[in-house]
Design an enzyme around this catalytic site. Structure first.
Site, PDB file in Angstrom:
ATOM      1  N   ASP A  18     -12.250   3.071   3.633  1.00  0.00           N
ATOM      2  CA  ASP A  18     -10.876   3.573   3.545  1.00  0.00           C
ATOM      3  C   ASP A  18     -10.587   4.217   2.195  1.00  0.00           C
ATOM      4  O   ASP A  18     -10.040   5.320   2.123  1.00  0.00           O
ATOM      5  CB  ASP A  18      -9.880   2.449   3.822  1.00  0.00           C
ATOM      6  CG  ASP A  18      -9.832   2.066   5.298  1.00  0.00           C
ATOM      7  OD1 ASP A  18     -10.562   2.692   6.093  1.00  0.00           O
ATOM      8  OD2 ASP A  18      -9.073   1.151   5.650  1.00  0.00           O
ATOM      9  N   ARG A 100      -1.941  -8.279  -6.998  1.00  0.00           N
ATOM     10  CA  ARG A 100      -1.501  -6.886  -7.059  1.00  0.00           C
ATOM     11  C   ARG A 100      -0.956  -6.463  -8.422  1.00  0.00           C
ATOM     12  O   ARG A 100      -1.249  -5.357  -8.883  1.00  0.00           O
ATOM     13  CB  ARG A 100      -0.460  -6.602  -5.966  1.00  0.00           C
ATOM     14  CG  ARG A 100      -0.981  -6.811  -4.540  1.00  0.00           C
ATOM     15  CD  ARG A 100      -2.386  -6.328  -4.368  1.00  0.00           C
ATOM     16  NE  ARG A 100      -2.835  -6.348  -2.986  1.00  0.00           N
ATOM     17  CZ  ARG A 100      -4.094  -6.514  -2.631  1.00  0.00           C
ATOM     18  NH1 ARG A 100      -5.022  -6.710  -3.560  1.00  0.00           N
ATOM     19  NH2 ARG A 100      -4.442  -6.479  -1.362  1.00  0.00           N
ATOM     20  N   ASP A 129       1.939  -4.709   0.384  1.00  0.00           N
ATOM     21  CA  ASP A 129       1.189  -4.310  -0.799  1.00  0.00           C
ATOM     22  C   ASP A 129       1.656  -2.984  -1.380  1.00  0.00           C
ATOM     23  O   ASP A 129       1.619  -2.781  -2.593  1.00  0.00           O
ATOM     24  CB  ASP A 129      -0.307  -4.247  -0.487  1.00  0.00           C
ATOM     25  CG  ASP A 129      -0.961  -5.616  -0.519  1.00  0.00           C
ATOM     26  OD1 ASP A 129      -0.365  -6.541  -1.106  1.00  0.00           O
ATOM     27  OD2 ASP A 129      -2.057  -5.769   0.039  1.00  0.00           O
ATOM     28  N   SER A 183      -8.835  -7.370   9.531  1.00  0.00           N
ATOM     29  CA  SER A 183      -8.958  -6.859   8.165  1.00  0.00           C
ATOM     30  C   SER A 183      -8.971  -8.021   7.185  1.00  0.00           C
ATOM     31  O   SER A 183      -8.380  -9.073   7.440  1.00  0.00           O
ATOM     32  CB  SER A 183      -7.800  -5.913   7.836  1.00  0.00           C
ATOM     33  OG  SER A 183      -6.578  -6.616   7.810  1.00  0.00           O
TER      34      SER A 183
END
Length: 411
Positions: A18, A100, A129, A183
């Protein structure tokens, strides 16, 4: 108004399919110079292959940044969060959320170093996110441009992404050509699995989903007992061995893995408004949380402990929603850190088939006074007769209220 294309973009780059597609898309769509940043957060995968993949896609060596941030992650993000006993919606230990802000911080630092006018992440337009990354960017660099390809490009399917990769000679692993069953996001604190086979919350997660723990049923029949040492609220040792923050969490993760500890199947409320089901594994954190509460139980004043419990949900929401760099989170952190001044000592934990149980705690700074609490004859510093006045004073408003009710009943 259409914004001009960014000239130089710092991409949070994993080396996976990705983000490799995003890298090439930035080059072809924006004609931008791309700088990659790959963080080793303890995700359990080699990060050096990301360098080779970036070079293969035309990124100059001086524009490839790879950094081992495991110690910084645990010391400056995970441990401060655990000082607050942070849990989102009663269960979630915030393993994805807490990573993050560190990634965002590193991207901004690199952008300043290389003179980039934009930063980019690979988060989708449906998740949390994207919010966490971009709030971090703007808090640290108010005028930075944030690029979110999943909100901009026209790819409507996995097949379209694969075709783009093939057209631009992006290597595709065989296992990436089909639909992934779910995922995964991972770091040293946890692994998170979402989507596909996990989308129906009524269906039990397949065993193959679990990345970090063995099944509790397969765990040893003999308990494992460990002792965790704390100083000022942070764990510093296991069984007397002083360890760095990342090494300590790694050791706890292994202990949790071996004893089937740390699995969570959760439906949570995303900040963007929808509910989502995830399977989380946080083996070390699931041991650490009750251990920290145990050392606090003998070292923290009642008022301070109760105040911490009151503000914790607010603190947890700030982290979950991406406000790590907000003034209110920093204010709460100062309060929490002050509370840890005397939170020092050791806690014994029994690990057994999915459970992490406190079996002992001691501290040279304990507020616990066995002389006061004993049912036997104590030191005399507590006079039981004093309780009568205490009770009467606390009952005063209740008695006044009861008398008023009696008068009202009599008419």
């Amino acid at each position: 108004m259409t914004l001009p294309h960014p000239k130089k973009v710092v991409l949070a780059y994993s080396g996976g399919l990705d983000t490799s597609i995003i890298l090439k898309w930035l080059q072809t769509e924006y004609r931008a110079e791309v700088v990659t940043f790959t963080a080793d957060l303890g995700q359990g995968e080699e990060v050096e292959p990301a360098r080779r993949k970036a070079e293969l896609l035309g990124i100059r060596p001086e524009n490839i940044f790879i950094e081992d941030v495991r110690e910084e992650f645990v010391r400056d993000y995970v441990f401060p969060m655990f000082r607050a006993n942070t849990v989102y919606e009663g269960q979630y230990l915030l393993g994805t959320s807490i990573a993050r802000p560190l990634i965002a911080k590193k991207q901004i630092e690199i952008a300043r170093r290389v003179g980039a006018d934009a930063v980019c992440h690979g988060a989708t337009g449906k998740g949390n996110d994207q919010v966490r990354f971009e709030l971090g960017y703007y808090a640290l660099e108010p005028d930075i441009r944030a690029v979110a390809p999943w909100r901009e490009w026209e790819f409507g399917s996995r097949e379209a992404l694969i075709r783009f990769a093939e057209d631009h000679q992006i290597p595709i692993a065989k296992d990436k050509r089909g639909e992934s069953p779910f995922s995964i996001d991972a770091n040293l604190l946890h692994s998170s699995s979402e989507g596909k086979v996990l989308e129906d919350p009524a269906v039990e997660a397949p065993e193959y989903v679990h990345q970090r723990t063995i099944s509790p049923e397969d765990a040893p029949d003999t308990p494992t007992v460990i002792e965790i040492g704390f100083e000022h609220g942070d764990p510093v040792s296991i069984d007397g061995e002083i360890l760095s923050p990342a090494a300590l969490l790694t050791r706890l993760n292994q202990l949790g893995h071996d004893n089937g500890i740390g699995r969570l199947d959760l439906v949570e409320n995303r900040f963007v408004g929808m509910k989502s089901r995830g399977v989380y594994e946080t083996p070390g954190g699931t041991i650490l949380l009750p251990a920290h509460r145990a050392i606090e139980s003998i070292t923290l004043d009642r008022g301070a402990a109760h105040l911490k419990d009151e503000i914790m949900p607010r603190y947890a929401s700030l982290i979950y929603n991406g406000f790590w760099f907000s003034p209110e989170r920093e204010m709460l952190q100062a309060l929490i850190d002050k509370s840890q001044e005397y939170v020092t000592g050791t806690v014994r934990m029994k690990l057994y088939k999915g459970n992490a149980t406190v079996i002992g705690r001691e501290s040279p700074l304990a507020l616990y006074d066995q002389d006061l609490v004993t049912f036997e004859e104590g030191s005399g510093s507590y006079d039981q007769r004093d309780a009568a006045g205490f009770i009467k004073l606390n009952a005063l408003r209740l008695r006044i209220g009861a008398n008023r009710a009696k008068k009202a009943q009599r008419g």
